[in-house]
Design a protein around this motif. Structure first.
Motif, PDB file in Angstrom:
ATOM      1  N   GLY A 207       6.691  31.541  39.446  1.00  0.00           N
ATOM      2  CA  GLY A 207       6.802  32.997  39.414  1.00  0.00           C
ATOM      3  C   GLY A 207       7.819  33.561  40.383  1.00  0.00           C
ATOM      4  N   ARG A 208       8.323  32.724  41.284  1.00  0.00           N
ATOM      5  CA  ARG A 208       9.343  33.171  42.235  1.00  0.00           C
ATOM      6  C   ARG A 208      10.543  32.233  42.173  1.00  0.00           C
ATOM      7  N   GLU A 209      11.695  32.786  42.523  1.00  0.00           N
ATOM      8  CA  GLU A 209      12.917  31.983  42.456  1.00  0.00           C
ATOM      9  C   GLU A 209      12.871  30.845  43.470  1.00  0.00           C
ATOM     10  N   HIS A 210      13.384  29.705  43.035  1.00  0.00           N
ATOM     11  CA  HIS A 210      13.433  28.524  43.904  1.00  0.00           C
ATOM     12  C   HIS A 210      14.490  27.594  43.336  1.00  0.00           C
ATOM     13  N   ALA A 211      15.200  26.910  44.234  1.00  0.00           N
ATOM     14  CA  ALA A 211      16.294  26.056  43.776  1.00  0.00           C
ATOM     15  C   ALA A 211      15.786  24.826  43.029  1.00  0.00           C
ATOM     16  N   GLN A 212      14.625  24.323  43.420  1.00  0.00           N
ATOM     17  CA  GLN A 212      14.112  23.095  42.813  1.00  0.00           C
ATOM     18  C   GLN A 212      13.206  23.440  41.636  1.00  0.00           C
ATOM     19  N   ALA A 213      13.398  22.739  40.536  1.00  0.00           N
ATOM     20  CA  ALA A 213      12.671  23.054  39.307  1.00  0.00           C
ATOM     21  C   ALA A 213      11.217  22.598  39.380  1.00  0.00           C
ATOM     22  N   VAL A 214      10.379  23.291  38.631  1.00  0.00           N
ATOM     23  CA  VAL A 214       8.995  22.869  38.406  1.00  0.00           C
ATOM     24  C   VAL A 214       9.002  21.845  37.271  1.00  0.00           C
ATOM     25  N   THR A 215       8.227  20.772  37.415  1.00  0.00           N
ATOM     26  CA  THR A 215       8.153  19.761  36.356  1.00  0.00           C
ATOM     27  C   THR A 215       6.779  19.812  35.697  1.00  0.00           C
ATOM     28  N   VAL A 216       6.778  19.686  34.385  1.00  0.00           N
ATOM     29  CA  VAL A 216       5.538  19.662  33.601  1.00  0.00           C
ATOM     30  C   VAL A 216       5.533  18.366  32.798  1.00  0.00           C
ATOM     31  N   ALA A 217       4.628  17.444  33.159  1.00  0.00           N
ATOM     32  CA  ALA A 217       4.491  16.174  32.437  1.00  0.00           C
ATOM     33  C   ALA A 217       3.314  16.291  31.480  1.00  0.00           C
ATOM     34  N   LEU A 218       3.586  16.168  30.193  1.00  0.00           N
ATOM     35  CA  LEU A 218       2.556  16.273  29.169  1.00  0.00           C
ATOM     36  C   LEU A 218       2.168  14.886  28.679  1.00  0.00           C
ATOM     37  N   GLY A 219       0.928  14.716  28.267  1.00  0.00           N
ATOM     38  CA  GLY A 219       0.452  13.426  27.780  1.00  0.00           C
ATOM     39  C   GLY A 219      -0.726  13.603  26.850  1.00  0.00           C
ATOM     40  N   ARG A 220      -1.144  12.489  26.264  1.00  0.00           N
ATOM     41  CA  ARG A 220      -2.238  12.542  25.294  1.00  0.00           C
ATOM     42  C   ARG A 220      -2.911  11.183  25.209  1.00  0.00           C
ATOM     43  N   ASP A 221      -4.234  11.126  25.424  1.00  0.00           N
ATOM     44  CA  ASP A 221      -5.001   9.945  25.044  1.00  0.00           C
ATOM     45  C   ASP A 221      -6.122  10.441  24.140  1.00  0.00           C
ATOM     46  N   ASP A 222      -7.323  10.619  24.690  1.00  0.00           N
ATOM     47  CA  ASP A 222      -8.369  11.289  23.930  1.00  0.00           C
ATOM     48  C   ASP A 222      -8.466  12.753  24.334  1.00  0.00           C
TER      49      ASP A 222
ATOM     50  N   LEU B 175      -5.830  16.408  25.715  1.00  0.00           N
ATOM     51  CA  LEU B 175      -4.540  17.004  26.041  1.00  0.00           C
ATOM     52  C   LEU B 175      -4.391  16.972  27.558  1.00  0.00           C
ATOM     53  N   LEU B 176      -3.247  16.494  28.035  1.00  0.00           N
ATOM     54  CA  LEU B 176      -3.046  16.284  29.466  1.00  0.00           C
ATOM     55  C   LEU B 176      -1.774  16.974  29.927  1.00  0.00           C
ATOM     56  N   ALA B 177      -1.829  17.555  31.111  1.00  0.00           N
ATOM     57  CA  ALA B 177      -0.638  18.155  31.717  1.00  0.00           C
ATOM     58  C   ALA B 177      -0.720  18.000  33.224  1.00  0.00           C
ATOM     59  N   ARG B 178       0.433  17.749  33.825  1.00  0.00           N
ATOM     60  CA  ARG B 178       0.541  17.660  35.287  1.00  0.00           C
ATOM     61  C   ARG B 178       1.732  18.512  35.700  1.00  0.00           C
ATOM     62  N   VAL B 179       1.460  19.594  36.413  1.00  0.00           N
ATOM     63  CA  VAL B 179       2.494  20.536  36.839  1.00  0.00           C
ATOM     64  C   VAL B 179       2.757  20.303  38.322  1.00  0.00           C
ATOM     65  N   THR B 180       4.022  20.042  38.673  1.00  0.00           N
ATOM     66  CA  THR B 180       4.389  19.729  40.054  1.00  0.00           C
ATOM     67  C   THR B 180       5.501  20.665  40.503  1.00  0.00           C
ATOM     68  N   ALA B 181       5.342  21.210  41.713  1.00  0.00           N
ATOM     69  CA  ALA B 181       6.352  22.137  42.234  1.00  0.00           C
ATOM     70  C   ALA B 181       6.399  22.042  43.746  1.00  0.00           C
ATOM     71  N   ALA B 182       7.607  21.866  44.282  1.00  0.00           N
ATOM     72  CA  ALA B 182       7.782  21.887  45.734  1.00  0.00           C
ATOM     73  C   ALA B 182       7.629  23.318  46.226  1.00  0.00           C
ATOM     74  N   GLY B 183       7.039  23.454  47.405  1.00  0.00           N
ATOM     75  CA  GLY B 183       6.862  24.801  47.930  1.00  0.00           C
ATOM     76  C   GLY B 183       5.835  24.849  49.033  1.00  0.00           C
ATOM     77  N   PRO B 184       5.613  26.033  49.581  1.00  0.00           N
ATOM     78  CA  PRO B 184       4.746  26.163  50.755  1.00  0.00           C
ATOM     79  C   PRO B 184       3.260  26.320  50.436  1.00  0.00           C
ATOM     80  N   LEU B 185       2.864  26.335  49.168  1.00  0.00           N
ATOM     81  CA  LEU B 185       1.467  26.583  48.827  1.00  0.00           C
ATOM     82  C   LEU B 185       0.571  25.447  49.325  1.00  0.00           C
TER      83      LEU B 185
END
Length: 596
Positions: free
Chosen positions: A261-276, A278-288
């Motif tokens: 939601g805020r500007e940042h030079a490094q991109a947020v990554t969203v890794a999607l997957g599927r077994d039994d 729906l899977l998602a892993r959202v990764t973002a560098a930052g101070p949170l």
């Protein structure tokens, strides 16, 4: 004359104490019927009788009369039991047509008893499941009401905030146009922003891309409107139902709105997957921090939980990580349970099961009953073992394995060196084979109740699978130790649970087997000790290294030799304190193989 001849068999039966099997069934409770039928036949033929089930190359005695029968090799008569196993007659004082008829009748009724026990176990499991589902339903209904309120507040807040803020600005600009004749372009821009804001609100409620092209396309559309770049990897596979896709989309969208939601030079990554799921892993560098994530996404975590999924937050190596997992189906999966004929061989399992039932009775009608029901239900399930390193034994058995998909593993964020896991079913346990170096440390991560690799009951070698019922019993004792603290101080269960946990020799054998695996005890004789403890099988012949056809006398002779051997080892000057304690366990095991 013929009538007198017909009375002879009846008189003989009465004198021997034999009763017709249906009379035994009418007089004995179901849980004691198998033992009563075996004893009745033994009294009828004047010999030894055993009900045994096959186990590898030999038979394991489940019930016998006299109680110390351990071998069926010398049986003169055998009849198959429909429910599983066979009934054997050894050294009868009479073996005529009438005795053979007794054997056949007893086998038929034993089959009925075994089926009744299985039906009883299924009924108990169904009752426990119904109780648990009722409790879960009540909890889910409460949480669903909570989520509805939260969602209503969120939508009202978004619309109200947009309306009050943007309309107030537009009103001011339009007033200036009307009074001063200036600011028309600014008013037009404000109206355009107001329309865009409303579109964003509507998109959040019902993204137009979602029903047409699926969750990934809708998330990519959302990401294009955010100030921080977002990159997507992986795939969600075939489309699923609208409810699942919508729930999954909104959970991941909330994470994206927070992290991108805020500007940042490094991109947020969203890794999607599927077994039994729906899977998602959202990764973002930052101070949170982790607390920041939980505070911001708390409502979404509740919403995903109501849908039967899981949403987790954390910080890994300085980056915020949010994972979402939403199963394709929320109805319960069929759970593998112990066969009653398998657990009937384990005395400690039966003892612990009776204690659990006593705890259920003691807490009937109380809130604590649910916890006892959970212990009882888990006691019926085979334990899970983590096997570290290559496992040639299971490979040799040709056990079918299902490998976890690499995408699913990556989406869960599991460390690569401890995965490539295969779930297999063998010998009454669920085994998780970990393709990692032969080191206990990685596998012990599976023992953590709250970790990503949790859910394993023991970290053992594959030969320990034969001890499944004892491991399950020990797991139940650990749970009961906590539950009995809520009972009155003088309640019998408090000391009964403590006593079984301390005195059970089967638990001491499990501890010693794990110590032997570490390689710091009984150096030079580890294989012999492990075999006696049941690493090659829990029947007496396997423990003593005897062939399948070994007689009872040979078993007793070898067992006495083992007692002498381990006592001598304990008394050797080079044996340390821990070795002497281990030898005491081995001596007790050997004594149990020949002591009536």
């Amino acid at each position: 004359m013929n009538g007198g001849r017909a009375l002879v068999p009846r008189l003989r039966r009465l004198m021997s104490g034999y009763r017709a099997p249906y009379e035994v069934a009418a007089a004995e409770p179901p849980q004691l019927l198998t033992a009563a039928l075996v004893r009745n036949l033994a009294e009828g033929v004047g010999g030894e009788v055993a009900y045994a089930v096959p186990s590898g190359r030999t038979h394991v005695v489940v019930e016998s009369w006299p109680p110390d029968v351990s071998s069926v090799v010398d049986a003169v008569g055998v009849a198959r039991v429909d429910g599983g196993g066979s009934v054997f007659v050894m050294a009868p004082s009479r073996w005529d047509d009438e005795a053979r008829a007794m054997l056949r009748d007893t086998a038929v009724w034993l089959g009925t008893a075994v089926r009744l026990e299985r039906l009883r176990a299924d009924r108990d499991a169904a009752d426990l499941r119904a109780r648990r589902l009722r409790a879960e339903f009540g909890t889910a209904r409460t949480r669903l009401a909570r989520v509805r309120d939260l969602e209503r507040q969120r939508l009202v807040g978004a619309i109200t905030t947009t309306t009050l803020r943007d309309l107030a600005g537009v009103r001011t600009l339009l007033r200036a146009v009307a009074e001063e004749g200036t600011g028309l372009e600014a008013a037009q821009e404000a109206l355009d922003e107001l329309i865009d804001d409303f579109r964003s609100v509507v998109r959040g409620v019902f993204p137009a891309m979602l029903p047409d092209r699926g969750a990934r396309a809708a998330l990519e559309e959302l990401a294009a409107t955010l100030p921080r770049p977002v990159g997507f990897t992986g795939d969600l596979g075939p489309r699923v139902g609208w409810q699942l896709e919508s729930g999954f989309y909104h959970a991941v969208a909330s994470a994206l709105n927070l992290l991108a939601g805020r500007e940042h030079a490094q991109a947020v990554t969203v890794a999607l997957g599927r077994d039994d799921a729906l899977l998602a892993r959202v990764t973002a560098a930052g101070p949170l921090t982790a607390d920041d994530l939980f505070t911001a996404l708390g409502h979404d975590i509740e919403r995903v939980a109501v849908l039967g999924g899981e949403m987790t937050c954390g910080v890994v190596d300085g980056s915020a990580v949010v994972t979402v997992r939403l199963a394709e189906r929320t109805e319960p999966v069929t759970v593998t349970r112990f066969d009653p004929a398998v657990v009937a061989r384990s005395a400690i399992y039966r003892q612990v099961r009776d204690l659990v039932r006593e705890g259920q009775t003691a807490t009937e009608g109380l809130p604590e009953r649910a916890a006892w029901d959970a212990v009882a239900e888990r006691l019926t399930m085979p334990p899970r073992l983590a096997v570290v390193g290559p496992d040639p034994e299971f490979a040799a058995q040709g056990v079918a394995a299902q490998t976890v998909a690499a995408q699913a593993v990556a989406a869960r964020g599991v460390a690569a060196q401890t995965v490539a896991a295969e779930t297999v079913a063998a010998r009454g346990v669920a085994v998780l084979v970990v393709d990692a170096p032969a080191d206990r440390v990685p596998a012990e991560e599976f023992l953590a109740d709250d970790g990503p690799l949790s859910g394993v009951d023991a970290v053992l070698v594959s030969a320990m699978a034969a001890h499944g019922p004892a491991i399950a019993a020990r797991r139940a004792v650990a749970a009961m130790t906590e539950l009995v603290r809520a009972l009155p101080g003088d309640h019998r269960l408090r000391w009964a649970v403590e006593r079984v946990g301390v005195d059970a020799h089967e638990f001491a054998e499990l501890d010693l087997l794990q110590d032997l695996e570490r390689g710091d005890l009984l150096r030079g004789v580890v294989s012999s000790a492990a075999r006696l403890l049941g690493a090659d099988g829990v029947d007496p012949r396997s423990r003593l290294g005897l062939p399948e056809g070994a007689t009872t006398d040979e078993i007793r002779s070898r067992a006495r030799d083992e007692v002498t051997r381990w006592r001598a080892h304990a008394e050797h000057p080079a044996s340390g304190g821990r070795d002497r304690v281990a030898c005491e366990v081995l001596v007790r095991t050997a004594e149990g193989l020949f002591t009536p």
